[in-house]
Design a protein around this motif. Structure first.
Motif, PDB file in Angstrom:
ATOM      1  N   ASP A 123     -36.511 -33.667  45.170  1.00  0.00           N
ATOM      2  CA  ASP A 123     -37.870 -33.620  45.710  1.00  0.00           C
ATOM      3  C   ASP A 123     -37.752 -33.363  47.212  1.00  0.00           C
ATOM      4  OD1 ASP A 123     -40.585 -33.497  45.470  1.00  0.00           O
ATOM      5  OD2 ASP A 123     -40.844 -35.516  44.707  1.00  0.00           O
ATOM      6  N   HIS A 126     -35.464 -29.480  41.766  1.00  0.00           N
ATOM      7  CA  HIS A 126     -36.839 -29.633  42.287  1.00  0.00           C
ATOM      8  C   HIS A 126     -36.824 -30.108  43.729  1.00  0.00           C
ATOM      9  CE1 HIS A 126     -41.097 -30.315  42.593  1.00  0.00           C
ATOM     10  NE2 HIS A 126     -40.871 -31.541  43.013  1.00  0.00           N
ATOM     11  N   HIS A 152     -38.857 -29.370  47.891  1.00  0.00           N
ATOM     12  CA  HIS A 152     -39.710 -28.624  48.822  1.00  0.00           C
ATOM     13  C   HIS A 152     -38.855 -28.586  50.074  1.00  0.00           C
ATOM     14  CE1 HIS A 152     -42.671 -29.814  45.833  1.00  0.00           C
ATOM     15  NE2 HIS A 152     -42.228 -31.030  45.985  1.00  0.00           N
ATOM     16  N   HIS A 196     -45.323 -29.678  39.004  1.00  0.00           N
ATOM     17  CA  HIS A 196     -45.209 -31.142  38.952  1.00  0.00           C
ATOM     18  C   HIS A 196     -45.940 -31.620  37.697  1.00  0.00           C
ATOM     19  CE1 HIS A 196     -44.959 -30.823  43.508  1.00  0.00           C
ATOM     20  NE2 HIS A 196     -43.918 -31.561  43.228  1.00  0.00           N
ATOM     21  N   HIS A 242     -40.492 -34.287  37.481  1.00  0.00           N
ATOM     22  CA  HIS A 242     -40.824 -35.713  37.318  1.00  0.00           C
ATOM     23  C   HIS A 242     -40.914 -36.158  35.856  1.00  0.00           C
ATOM     24  CE1 HIS A 242     -41.150 -36.117  41.570  1.00  0.00           C
ATOM     25  NE2 HIS A 242     -42.054 -35.150  41.643  1.00  0.00           N
TER      26      HIS A 242
HETATM   27 ZN   LIG Z   1     -42.264 -32.361  44.375  1.00  0.00          ZN
END
Ligand SMILES: [Zn+2]
Length: 439
Positions: A306, A69, A71, A218, A255
């Motif tokens: 993340d 996960h 970005h 998410h 998460h």
């Molecule tokens: Zn994220």
């Protein structure tokens, strides 16, 4: 003697297969983009020859690490705003910066830096959720990294689209363009339950099913999110997704911090993959995901970094060490999340959570050749009693030496082979000057 494309030797080969086979003085044979054989060095060296031999003295060979996960393009916002609550951080800093700066050019340049950082830290696959993924795909492919690229879906306008219909149209075009690519897997990524209504989630799911591509979302990141979802839908987040028929093995949920026992059971029953983002959760004070309970229930839990704005690096080795230690302390039980489990989360379980379980995540005949080596000839890795212990508790990203993705050596002796590292850093600094000048 059989001529092959590459042979990688090591003092230890950690296959991460079902029985966690460790080959002392072993080798991995690569032909084309796949693993032809793993075995003892003395057997391999009498059976195979190659012009491309990676010597293994003082080295451990293992599957490439998987970041489930991120970005990735947010590396350009690394350190732009720290030490703030999630909502304030998002609303007052990250979303305004994204609205001001995101473009295909920004993404293309930022992804170079993200891939450089990840590859040099032993990550061979990353699972992304962001915008302008077409630009990201072209860059990741040029560098030679494997990626699952999720086109973000939202119910409000951003620079990349003005309404849900347009986000979904963009996503469909992206999926059509990239489906079947050797390195890039397109994906649909509805952002979260507080930013996507049930209709957008249903349409995202239908689109993913139509093309047979994964979903990435998410889920239950903060206590605020749970309260918000409860007030809107009278259900907790996982129950809400179950209720609208969203959950299945095609879904990767990032998460899962605030999940209760019945929600964990649902995640296990529906075979949803979970990306545990320990350092992001710590930095944003989001809470502690019940990782040990999820694993005990049979949920496939993996590691995500993340975005770099909330971490602030993209380093799975440090996620591994931090996760093991935090969960031991939390449960007041030092036997929780032992080093083998942690390395499984970073490799085979990461591949399974991403939908690549049959193709990557372990060093086995027929699997894709995503392989890394770590140099053990370092003060902090000496002496050695247990190799798993060193990888999880002592190794650093800078100890990664060779990185092979899809049968190609992308990092050799710690150096990126496909693009100029200095140029990537220089571009990042130039963007930073522009962003700072406009603040
Ligand atoms: Zn994220």
């Amino acid at each position: 003697m059989i001529d092959v494309d590459c042979i990688i030797y090591g003092d230890y080969v950690l296959t991460m297969d079902e029985s966690l086979t460790v080959i002392r003085n072993g080798a991995v044979v690569v032909k084309g983009n796949a693993i032809l054989e793993t075995g003892a060095s003395d057997v391999i060296s009498t059976k195979y020859i190659s012009n491309n031999i990676i010597k293994g003295q003082g080295r451990v060979v293992l599957p490439g690490l998987i970041n489930t996960h991120t970005h990735a393009a947010m590396v350009y916002f690394r350190g732009i705003a720290d030490d703030l609550p999630l909502n304030e951080w998002l609303n007052n800093h990250i979303w305004p910066a994204e609205n001001a700066w995101l473009s295909p050019e920004f993404i293309s340049d930022a992804i170079e830096l993200a891939c450089l950082e990840m590859l040099k830290g032993g990550i061979t696959t990353y699972n992304d959720m962001y915008f302008y993924e077409d630009a990201a795909g072209k860059t990741a492919k040029r560098i030679g990294m494997r990626a699952v690229l999720g086109v973000g879906i939202l119910d409000f306008p951003t620079k990349s689209a003005s309404c849900t219909d347009e986000y979904l149209r963009n996503a469909e075009l992206f999926v059509k363009d990239w489906k079947g690519d050797e390195l890039i897997t397109p994906c649909i990524a509805p952002h979260a339950l507080y930013t996507c209504g049930p209709e957008s989630l249903r349409r995202s799911k239908a689109l993913a099913e139509k093309y047979g591509v994964p979903l990435h979302i998410h889920l239950s990141e903060t206590e605020w999110e749970v309260r918000e979802v409860l007030s809107r839908y009278k259900k907790r987040p996982v129950e809400h997704l179950e209720n609208i028929g969203f959950l299945d093995e095609n879904v990767l949920a990032a998460h899962c911090v605030w999940v209760e026992d019945n929600e964990i059971e649902l995640l296990a029953k529906r075979k949803v993959g979970v990306a545990h983002c320990m350092e992001s959760n710590l930095k944003l004070a989001s809470g502690f995901a019940p990782v040990a309970s999820m694993i005990a229930e049979g949920v496939k839990v993996s590691f995500g970094t993340d975005g770099a704005a909330s971490n602030n690096d993209m380093n799975i080795l440090s996620e591994m060490s931090t996760t093991a230690k935090v969960h031991k302390a939390l449960s007041q039980d030092p036997t929780v999340l032992d080093s083998r489990t942690i390395l499984l989360m970073a490799t085979r379980w990461g591949a399974e959570a991403t939908g690549f379980g049959d193709r990557t995540g372990s060093l086995e005949k027929g699997k894709l050749a995503d392989i890394i080596t770590i140099n053990l000839n370092k003060p902090h890795l000496t002496p050695l009693y247990d190799v798993y212990s060193h990888i999880v508790y002592a190794a650093m990203a800078s100890d990664v030496e060779t990185v092979m993705v899809n049968g190609k050596i992308i990092v050799d002796a710690g150096k990126l082979m496909t693009l100029d590292e200095q140029e990537i850093l220089h571009k990042a600094c130039k963007w930073c000057e522009k962003i700072k000048g406009n603040e």
